[in-house]
Design a protein around this motif. Sequence first.
Motif, mmCIF file in Angstrom:
data_model
loop_
_atom_site.group_PDB
_atom_site.id
_atom_site.type_symbol
_atom_site.label_atom_id
_atom_site.label_comp_id
_atom_site.label_asym_id
_atom_site.label_seq_id
_atom_site.Cartn_x
_atom_site.Cartn_y
_atom_site.Cartn_z
ATOM 1 N N LYS A 42 5.479 57.221 54.256
ATOM 2 C CA LYS A 42 6.697 57.032 55.046
ATOM 3 C C LYS A 42 7.880 57.242 54.113
ATOM 4 N N LYS A 43 8.977 57.651 54.708
ATOM 5 C CA LYS A 43 10.197 57.816 53.908
ATOM 6 C C LYS A 43 10.671 56.438 53.479
ATOM 7 N N ILE A 44 10.871 56.276 52.154
ATOM 8 C CA ILE A 44 11.356 54.983 51.680
ATOM 9 C C ILE A 44 12.838 55.022 51.330
ATOM 10 N N LYS A 45 13.336 56.218 50.990
ATOM 11 C CA LYS A 45 14.779 56.353 50.779
ATOM 12 C C LYS A 45 15.123 57.801 50.484
ATOM 13 N N ASN A 46 16.411 58.085 50.444
ATOM 14 C CA ASN A 46 16.887 59.400 50.031
ATOM 15 C C ASN A 46 17.015 59.412 48.521
ATOM 16 N N ARG A 47 16.770 60.567 47.968
ATOM 17 C CA ARG A 47 16.902 60.738 46.524
ATOM 18 C C ARG A 47 18.359 61.028 46.209
ATOM 19 N N ASN A 48 18.856 60.452 45.142
ATOM 20 C CA ASN A 48 20.219 60.692 44.706
ATOM 21 C C ASN A 48 20.360 62.177 44.368
ATOM 22 N N ASN A 49 21.281 62.865 45.022
ATOM 23 C CA ASN A 49 21.445 64.303 44.824
ATOM 24 C C ASN A 49 21.861 64.694 43.416
ATOM 25 N N THR A 50 22.355 63.733 42.636
ATOM 26 C CA THR A 50 22.769 64.073 41.282
ATOM 27 C C THR A 50 21.610 64.058 40.301
ATOM 28 N N CYS A 51 20.446 63.593 40.746
ATOM 29 C CA CYS A 51 19.276 63.583 39.862
ATOM 30 C C CYS A 51 18.813 64.997 39.587
ATOM 31 N N SER A 52 18.306 65.219 38.426
ATOM 32 C CA SER A 52 17.689 66.520 38.120
ATOM 33 C C SER A 52 16.309 66.250 37.568
ATOM 34 N N ASN A 53 15.391 67.202 37.812
ATOM 35 C CA ASN A 53 14.046 66.996 37.287
ATOM 36 C C ASN A 53 13.941 67.729 36.024
#
Length: 149
Positions: free
Chosen positions: A138-149
């Motif tokens: 299940k979706k637990i949250k949105n990922r912060n768009n500023t994160c980079s992998n």
Amino acid sequence: MNVNKLLKLRCKNKIIGKLIEKLIRNQGCFLPRSVKIGKNVQFSHNGFGTVVHPNTIIEDNVRIYQNVTIGRADIWNSIENSEMEGIIISQGAIICAGAKILCKRGKLVIGRNSIVGANAVVTKSIGDNEIWAGIPAKKIKNRNNTCSN
């Protein structure tokens, strides 16, 4: 030899491609030649125990950890009767250890920069920049768009 290095050697030459597929399989990773793989895809821990369905597209900058299964959810059907069209792992996605991505019909898409948590069982498409976990996932949250992998 490292699976990531072998992936760089894959080419359109059928004989060399088959040899590399066998070498990858000997590393403990089932990755058929028909899988379309983008640039900078990383199989952590040599992709040990990872199984990828032949109708899979893995886009650029994806990370896949060990013991991941990407495949069909309708194994009771013959391949000819399967409604599964394929699985797309979009750019920048991270598939954590032990995750299962199982498609029953149509196409299942893991969105750009999304994360599938460890041991999660995903049976439906995921949007961009989302984090999914659990059984069933299940979706637990949105990922912060500023994160980079």
